[in-house]
Design a protein around this motif. Structure first.
Motif, mmCIF file in Angstrom:
data_model
loop_
_atom_site.group_PDB
_atom_site.id
_atom_site.type_symbol
_atom_site.label_atom_id
_atom_site.label_comp_id
_atom_site.label_asym_id
_atom_site.label_seq_id
_atom_site.Cartn_x
_atom_site.Cartn_y
_atom_site.Cartn_z
ATOM 1 N N GLU A 148 0.925 -1.325 0.125
ATOM 2 C CA GLU A 148 -0.074 0.008 -0.471
ATOM 3 C C GLU A 148 0.966 0.874 0.150
ATOM 4 O O GLU A 148 2.332 1.323 -0.081
ATOM 5 N N ILE A 149 0.122 2.177 -0.313
ATOM 6 C CA ILE A 149 0.959 3.507 -0.355
ATOM 7 C C ILE A 149 0.741 5.037 0.975
ATOM 8 O O ILE A 149 -0.810 4.597 0.549
ATOM 9 N N THR A 150 1.113 5.223 1.702
ATOM 10 C CA THR A 150 1.012 5.887 2.438
ATOM 11 C C THR A 150 1.522 7.449 2.804
ATOM 12 O O THR A 150 0.842 7.951 3.238
ATOM 13 N N GLU A 151 2.832 7.379 1.809
ATOM 14 C CA GLU A 151 3.487 8.710 2.161
ATOM 15 C C GLU A 151 3.531 9.368 0.717
ATOM 16 O O GLU A 151 3.688 8.936 -0.073
ATOM 17 N N ASP A 152 3.457 10.706 0.911
ATOM 18 C CA ASP A 152 3.737 11.452 -0.305
ATOM 19 C C ASP A 152 5.225 11.227 -0.723
ATOM 20 O O ASP A 152 6.375 11.573 -0.460
ATOM 21 N N GLY A 153 5.492 10.457 -2.272
ATOM 22 C CA GLY A 153 6.648 10.172 -3.149
ATOM 23 C C GLY A 153 6.961 9.106 -2.786
ATOM 24 O O GLY A 153 7.639 8.575 -3.024
ATOM 25 N N GLU A 154 6.425 7.947 -2.064
ATOM 26 C CA GLU A 154 6.518 6.871 -2.119
ATOM 27 C C GLU A 154 6.430 5.886 -3.134
ATOM 28 O O GLU A 154 5.600 6.691 -3.678
ATOM 29 N N LYS A 155 7.706 5.363 -3.278
ATOM 30 C CA LYS A 155 8.149 4.857 -4.933
ATOM 31 C C LYS A 155 7.924 3.461 -4.178
ATOM 32 O O LYS A 155 8.891 2.870 -4.433
ATOM 33 N N LYS A 156 7.152 2.576 -4.781
ATOM 34 C CA LYS A 156 7.200 0.875 -5.393
ATOM 35 C C LYS A 156 7.054 0.145 -7.075
ATOM 36 O O LYS A 156 6.645 1.057 -7.470
ATOM 37 N N ILE A 157 7.794 -1.123 -6.729
ATOM 38 C CA ILE A 157 7.858 -1.180 -8.237
ATOM 39 C C ILE A 157 6.556 -2.458 -7.897
ATOM 40 O O ILE A 157 6.262 -3.151 -7.633
ATOM 41 N N LEU A 158 6.130 -1.965 -9.043
ATOM 42 C CA LEU A 158 4.577 -2.691 -9.327
ATOM 43 C C LEU A 158 5.455 -3.894 -10.047
ATOM 44 O O LEU A 158 4.317 -5.161 -10.090
ATOM 45 N N ALA A 159 5.582 -3.580 -11.219
ATOM 46 C CA ALA A 159 6.269 -4.891 -12.154
ATOM 47 C C ALA A 159 7.703 -4.454 -13.007
ATOM 48 O O ALA A 159 7.782 -3.757 -13.248
ATOM 49 N N LYS A 160 8.807 -4.936 -12.227
ATOM 50 C CA LYS A 160 9.903 -5.253 -12.806
ATOM 51 C C LYS A 160 10.262 -5.627 -14.236
ATOM 52 O O LYS A 160 9.846 -6.628 -14.395
ATOM 53 N N GLY A 161 10.842 -4.544 -14.543
ATOM 54 C CA GLY A 161 11.409 -4.878 -16.058
ATOM 55 C C GLY A 161 12.231 -6.223 -15.965
ATOM 56 O O GLY A 161 13.227 -6.600 -15.287
ATOM 57 N N GLY A 162 12.326 -6.988 -17.688
ATOM 58 C CA GLY A 162 13.326 -8.045 -17.632
ATOM 59 C C GLY A 162 14.467 -7.459 -17.834
ATOM 60 O O GLY A 162 15.601 -7.007 -18.162
ATOM 61 N N LYS A 163 16.028 -8.786 -17.581
ATOM 62 C CA LYS A 163 16.931 -8.631 -17.654
ATOM 63 C C LYS A 163 17.326 -8.681 -19.169
ATOM 64 O O LYS A 163 16.976 -9.552 -20.013
ATOM 65 N N GLY A 164 18.740 -7.683 -19.175
ATOM 66 C CA GLY A 164 19.205 -7.576 -20.642
ATOM 67 C C GLY A 164 19.613 -9.102 -21.235
ATOM 68 O O GLY A 164 20.433 -9.402 -20.024
ATOM 69 N N GLY A 165 20.086 -9.519 -22.356
ATOM 70 C CA GLY A 165 20.395 -10.554 -22.741
ATOM 71 C C GLY A 165 22.002 -10.278 -22.520
ATOM 72 O O GLY A 165 22.759 -8.935 -22.987
#
Length: 333
Positions: free
Chosen positions: A110-127
């Motif tokens: 959950e997001i409770t603070e201003d500016g709080e940033k959390k990853i929802l979906a992580k990008g795939g790693k490059g080969g």
């Protein structure tokens, strides 16, 4: 803000970017024979972030954004050059937003603070490019890694209003009127049930420039926990309040019975609601004379043993200073 613009529940499909593939390039340059592998790595796929924004009060801006996708990573190049990272996507949400997995209904965060940033979906790693795989026995590898796919997720964003005090009562109990008198909020007020169709927030100015936030929740009726009426849909907003202010009109047939029904609906929705501090305000008490008020007080002392209560009138401005004092005291014990 109009009722149609208040959105506290949306479903969104999010997808992070795929990682770029590594390069299988072999170095070629004049006067340099068999330069060897120099294929670069693929870039990272873009992440999807959720960011708290205290300037937002609703999820309306996401109502029609049903698909959010980050950019894919770029492929690796020659001379060991790494591909560009995919563009990240940022979804801004109001404070108090809960994120659930649509399939499992599990709360992710959950997001409770201003500016709080959390990853929802992580990008795939490059080969990795082919220069990573050269060895004494394999000096010209002609293969590289593909990029790792990104994550895909169906999520539910659910807003739970952040307020210190939650107003609980039946329709026409006078909640909106009280909010309009205590704060500068301008809720819709009319003489018919369910005037309030969305939670209204107001800031109560207290002494020495102090303040607290109060929320008027749409009226609860008997059976609300089972989905009757409008109040059940907004009961989630009361979960975040530290103090509950029960409003029961002085002209109710049985004040204690109305309070018990409201309390039971909260218990059936979420038993943890009963752990919150409670204060009962008998509204519209300007219609009572001193003798009748004394009689009611004698009965309420028996009915509400251990539960604080007071008589108020929003229209006649009676008991409001004492009400604010009591609420401030309960919020700061």
């Amino acid at each position: 803000m109009t009722e149609g613009n208040f959105v506290d529940y949306v479903k969104i499909y999010v997808a992070s970017g795929k990682g770029g593939k590594g390069s299988t390039h072999l170095h070629r340059e004049k006067f340099i024979d068999k330069g060897g592998p120099d294929g670069g790595d693929g870039g990272r796929g873009g992440h999807v972030y959720l960011v708290g924004n205290k300037g937002l009060w609703t999820l309306f801006h996401l109502k029609f954004a049903r698909h959010v996708k980050a950019g894919h990573g770029g492929d690796g190049g020659s001379a060991r050059s790494t591909g560009a990272d995919g563009d990240d996507k940022y979804i801004e949400v109001p404070l108090g937003t809960v994120v659930r997995d649509k399939e499992t209904n599990e709360v992710l965060f959950e997001i409770t603070e201003d500016g709080e940033k959390k990853i929802l979906a992580k990008g795939g790693k490059g080969g990795l490019g082919n220069w990573h795989f050269k060895s004494s026995t394999n000096q010209t590898p002609r293969y590289a890694q593909p990029g790792i796919p990104g994550e895909q997720l169906d999520i539910i964003l659910e807003l739970k209003v952040l307020a210190d005090v939650g107003l609980v009562g039946f329709p026409n109990a006078g909640k909106s009127t009280l909010l309009s008198v205590l704060t500068s909020a301008k809720p819709k007020i009319a003489d018919y049930p369910f005037t309030t169709l969305k939670p209204n927030l107001g800031i109560v100015a207290y002494r020495d420039y102090k303040s607290f936030v109060i929320a008027d929740i749409p009226g609860i009726i008997e059976g609300a926990a089972e989905g009757k009426g409008l109040g059940h849909y907004f009961l989630r907003h009361i979960e975040r309040n530290s103090t509950l202010l029960f409003l029961v009109p002085a002209d109710a047939e049985d004040i204690k019975k109305e309070y018990d029904i409201l309390l039971d609906e909260l218990r059936r929705y979420n038993p943890e609601m009963l752990d919150k501090d409670r204060l009962v305000a008998i509204s519209k008490s300007d219609m009572l004379d001193d003798e009748l008020k004394a009689e009611m007080k004698a009965q309420l002392d028996v009915d509400f043993k251990g539960i604080p209560y007071m008589f108020i009138s929003s229209v006649a401005q009676q008991g409001l200073v004492e009400l604010k004092d009591k609420l401030w005291q309960m919020l700061n014990v």
